[in-house]
Design a protein around this motif. Sequence first.
Motif, short mmCIF file in Angstrom:
data_model
loop_
_atom_site.label_atom_id
_atom_site.label_comp_id
_atom_site.label_asym_id
_atom_site.label_seq_id
_atom_site.Cartn_x
_atom_site.Cartn_y
_atom_site.Cartn_z
N ALA A 129 0.75 -1.08 0.05
CA ALA A 129 -0.22 -0.15 -0.11
C ALA A 129 0.91 1.15 0.06
CB ALA A 129 -0.95 -0.10 1.35
N THR A 130 0.40 2.47 -0.52
CA THR A 130 1.17 3.61 -0.46
C THR A 130 0.00 4.68 0.06
OG1 THR A 130 -0.05 4.37 -2.69
CG2 THR A 130 2.14 3.06 -2.39
N GLY A 131 0.58 5.65 0.85
CA GLY A 131 -0.47 6.63 1.54
C GLY A 131 0.38 8.02 1.89
N SER A 132 -0.38 8.95 2.24
CA SER A 132 0.28 10.18 2.33
C SER A 132 -0.64 10.95 3.35
CB SER A 132 0.63 10.75 0.96
OG SER A 132 -0.74 11.16 0.38
N PHE A 133 -0.25 12.01 4.06
CA PHE A 133 -0.74 12.79 4.80
C PHE A 133 -0.92 14.46 4.06
CE2 PHE A 133 0.33 9.70 7.80
CZ PHE A 133 -0.53 9.22 8.27
N GLY A 134 -2.13 15.02 4.40
CA GLY A 134 -2.09 16.50 3.96
C GLY A 134 -1.83 17.69 5.22
N PRO A 151 -6.26 15.29 6.53
CA PRO A 151 -6.51 14.71 5.53
C PRO A 151 -5.43 13.55 5.21
CG PRO A 151 -6.05 16.92 4.92
CD PRO A 151 -5.91 16.75 6.46
N ALA A 152 -5.91 12.65 4.73
CA ALA A 152 -4.95 11.17 4.17
C ALA A 152 -5.57 10.64 3.18
CB ALA A 152 -4.71 10.15 5.23
N ALA A 210 2.96 5.13 5.95
CA ALA A 210 3.03 6.62 5.90
C ALA A 210 2.93 7.01 7.18
CB ALA A 210 2.45 7.42 4.96
N CYS A 211 3.84 8.19 7.69
CA CYS A 211 3.71 8.45 9.09
C CYS A 211 4.01 10.00 9.17
CB CYS A 211 4.83 7.66 9.85
SG CYS A 211 4.58 6.02 10.00
N LEU A 212 3.42 10.57 10.05
CA LEU A 212 3.33 11.95 10.33
C LEU A 212 3.57 12.29 11.76
CD1 LEU A 212 2.64 14.58 8.46
CD2 LEU A 212 0.22 14.51 9.82
N THR A 253 4.81 17.05 9.98
CA THR A 253 5.93 16.84 8.88
C THR A 253 5.80 15.47 8.76
OG1 THR A 253 7.01 18.41 10.27
CG2 THR A 253 8.45 16.92 8.85
N PRO A 254 5.90 14.82 7.16
CA PRO A 254 6.17 13.46 7.22
C PRO A 254 7.42 12.84 7.62
CG PRO A 254 5.52 14.71 5.22
CD PRO A 254 5.58 15.76 6.01
N ILE A 255 7.52 11.64 8.12
CA ILE A 255 8.63 11.17 8.73
C ILE A 255 8.74 9.63 8.41
CG2 ILE A 255 8.77 12.51 10.83
CD1 ILE A 255 7.31 10.49 12.46
#
Length: 174
Positions: A36-41, A54-55, A125-127, A140-142
Amino acid sequence: MIKKILACTAMATVAALLGLPGVAQALNSWHQAPCATGSFGAVTVDAQGHYRVPAQIAQCDGYQQGYSWAVALFRPGDANPAIHSDQLQPYPQPGSPGVTIDYRPPPATPVFGLCLMRVWTARVACLRVDTAVDGTVTGTPIPVGDSLISRLVLFVESNPDQPSYCAVCVFPDQ
């Protein structure tokens, strides 16, 4: 404060149990997607102190029904975070809007981490969320191996008669 959290919990629980639209529906067992892939806003904070993030999350090899994901919350000094089976979410179908993660930290919580989890052992993905003394909030993405979010995540089968408390609510974007 407590009333708002209880209302969020009650609404998510009822909607998940009844399958009502408007709240991402929880699943009962974790079927892990192979990738899986993911991201945060950008993180925002509403007037009641709820941090809204948002994610996006998607399966790598295209959408396949039946797989689930979750959000893990990491606070410095806490025990290992737990994800309950009634907090699992189905992956969105292609073209679906993302989700919004809603969390109201206790007072004096200047730092916490959120991770989108493919399974309790795999962060996607982590924030890192920081709140300055003046109230300024940054996300901040980490890396998935960052020390803030490195603790073991526990997976707990929920009792269907007693749904777990929703510390981090997930709502589909409309």
